[in-house]
Design an enzyme around this catalytic site. Sequence first.
Site, PDB file in Angstrom:
ATOM      1  N   SER A   1     -49.781  60.123 -39.437  1.00 48.61           N
ATOM      2  CA  SER A   1     -50.988  60.041 -38.614  1.00 48.61           C
ATOM      3  C   SER A   1     -51.551  58.625 -38.572  1.00 48.61           C
ATOM      4  O   SER A   1     -52.354  58.308 -37.721  1.00 48.61           O
ATOM      5  CB  SER A   1     -52.054  61.009 -39.131  1.00 48.61           C
ATOM      6  OG  SER A   1     -52.570  60.546 -40.348  1.00 48.61           O
TER       7      SER A   1
ATOM      8  N   LYS B   1     -57.659  58.527 -42.686  1.00 43.27           N
ATOM      9  CA  LYS B   1     -57.985  58.302 -41.277  1.00 43.27           C
ATOM     10  C   LYS B   1     -58.925  57.104 -41.133  1.00 43.27           C
ATOM     11  O   LYS B   1     -59.548  56.658 -42.100  1.00 43.27           O
ATOM     12  CB  LYS B   1     -58.704  59.530 -40.685  1.00 43.27           C
ATOM     13  CG  LYS B   1     -57.876  60.825 -40.626  1.00 43.27           C
ATOM     14  CD  LYS B   1     -56.851  60.792 -39.522  1.00 43.27           C
ATOM     15  CE  LYS B   1     -56.093  62.124 -39.451  1.00 43.27           C
ATOM     16  NZ  LYS B   1     -55.351  62.404 -40.722  1.00 43.27           N
TER      17      LYS B   1
END
Lengths: 212, 212
Positions: A126, A163
């Site tokens: 990600s 993230k």
Amino acid sequence: MAPDITPRQAAVLNFIAECIDEHGYPPTIQEIGQRFGIASTNGVFDHLKTLERKGFIERSSKARSIRLTPKAAAGLTRRHADALPLVGRVAAGYPLLAVENIEEYIRVAPRLARRNAFCLRVTGDSMIDAHILEGDIIVVDRDRPPATKDIVVALVEDEATVKYYYPQDEMVELRPANAAMSPMFFPAEQVQLQGVVISLQRDLDAHSPIPR
Amino acid sequence: MAPDITPRQAAVLNFIAECIDEHGYPPTIQEIGQRFGIASTNGVFDHLKTLERKGFIERSSKARSIRLTPKAAAGLTRRHADALPLVGRVAAGYPLLAVENIEEYIRVAPRLARRNAFCLRVTGDSMIDAHILEGDIIVVDRDRPPATKDIVVALVEDEATVKYYYPQDEMVELRPANAAMSPMFFPAEQVQLQGVVISLQRDLDAHSPIPR
DNA sequence: TGGGTTGCTGAATTTTTGTTCAGTATACTC
DNA sequence: GAGTATACTGAACAAAAATTCAGCAACCCA
């Protein structure tokens, strides 16, 4: 036999380990006394004799001749020797750094080990557009306040995720660095920030012999 | 100024490192004297003062208070201080690891420090598709024989370059990991392979306080 | 030929460090 | 309620270790 250690003894043992870490050599009896406010060298001497009897240290009559035994690790609360805990599979309901979650200790550069930090092995891709790959080990600083656009480790529903951090009014946006994935939005109270990613180590040497 | 070390001084430095390795604490002046048959403590004291002046050790007036600096690794035959040399601007005509080319010593994980390796700061983005960025510090193993597709450090016309390695019959292809750049071909004898990239460290923490 | 560095001797001195002895107070445990 | 472990004080002492001073000999350099 008592393999136990009292809180006071553990504190002394920890201080010895700290000194070795920090200065490269063990403390003297008087240095230990100073640290703990023990006026008499004999007070410290008793501790050392006890720690030796219990097998946590070895010593001789020479200056600064305290040595930690392998058993000493059991009595240490702080990690030793430039290592940070590697957090593995995150167990639901436990704090991230609970013993249950710690897989092993990873030796890192001393500069990093001095921080209040932990390591995490990256899973998934990600963050690939930020050049963070699956298998990379990231170092996460727990004391650094997260700023917008920082790469953070957050706990959402008992799962750790890496993230970009974009806080909003009542919500938190966690944005992946992967064009194929969408940002995620959560109410602020559902997101537990664990820290900011400050460093990254990658092993390109997958088929190397296992180091000692 | 002479950043050099004489054989005698190197022997003393090595003995200090050995003691730390073996006992967990540095030797005293008299212990060093015994080891080398130096009758006067002042003989040893002179050595220590010189080693300190040259930046290999740090000391204080306390017992056994010798500390190895990162630079000490340069004077050691064995590697003790968990440091690898960081090669900076490559000076034409000098071997890559000549003192002139070494900017500083970088403390790395002991696993890496045990190798015959050096560090290099990446410039340019020719390997960006391999997720190696400008400013990353790569660790280069000099003993690992390069295999096809390995990421290697090669010296071409006195310039160090990081590329994928694709050997051919009489030629060597050095292939960047950047769609905007073209592979380069050189006669094998013009390319000096310096080693294989085995690890990478990235500091994401550019605006952090400088560690001590 | 004189000045610097290296690598020491030998002795004196100071400081640091470890060890021992004689006690005290508290808590636990059998 | 005696016995043991823990956690100390305070003082005296012995030993180890660092530091300083005054030299000497060999070497290199210019």
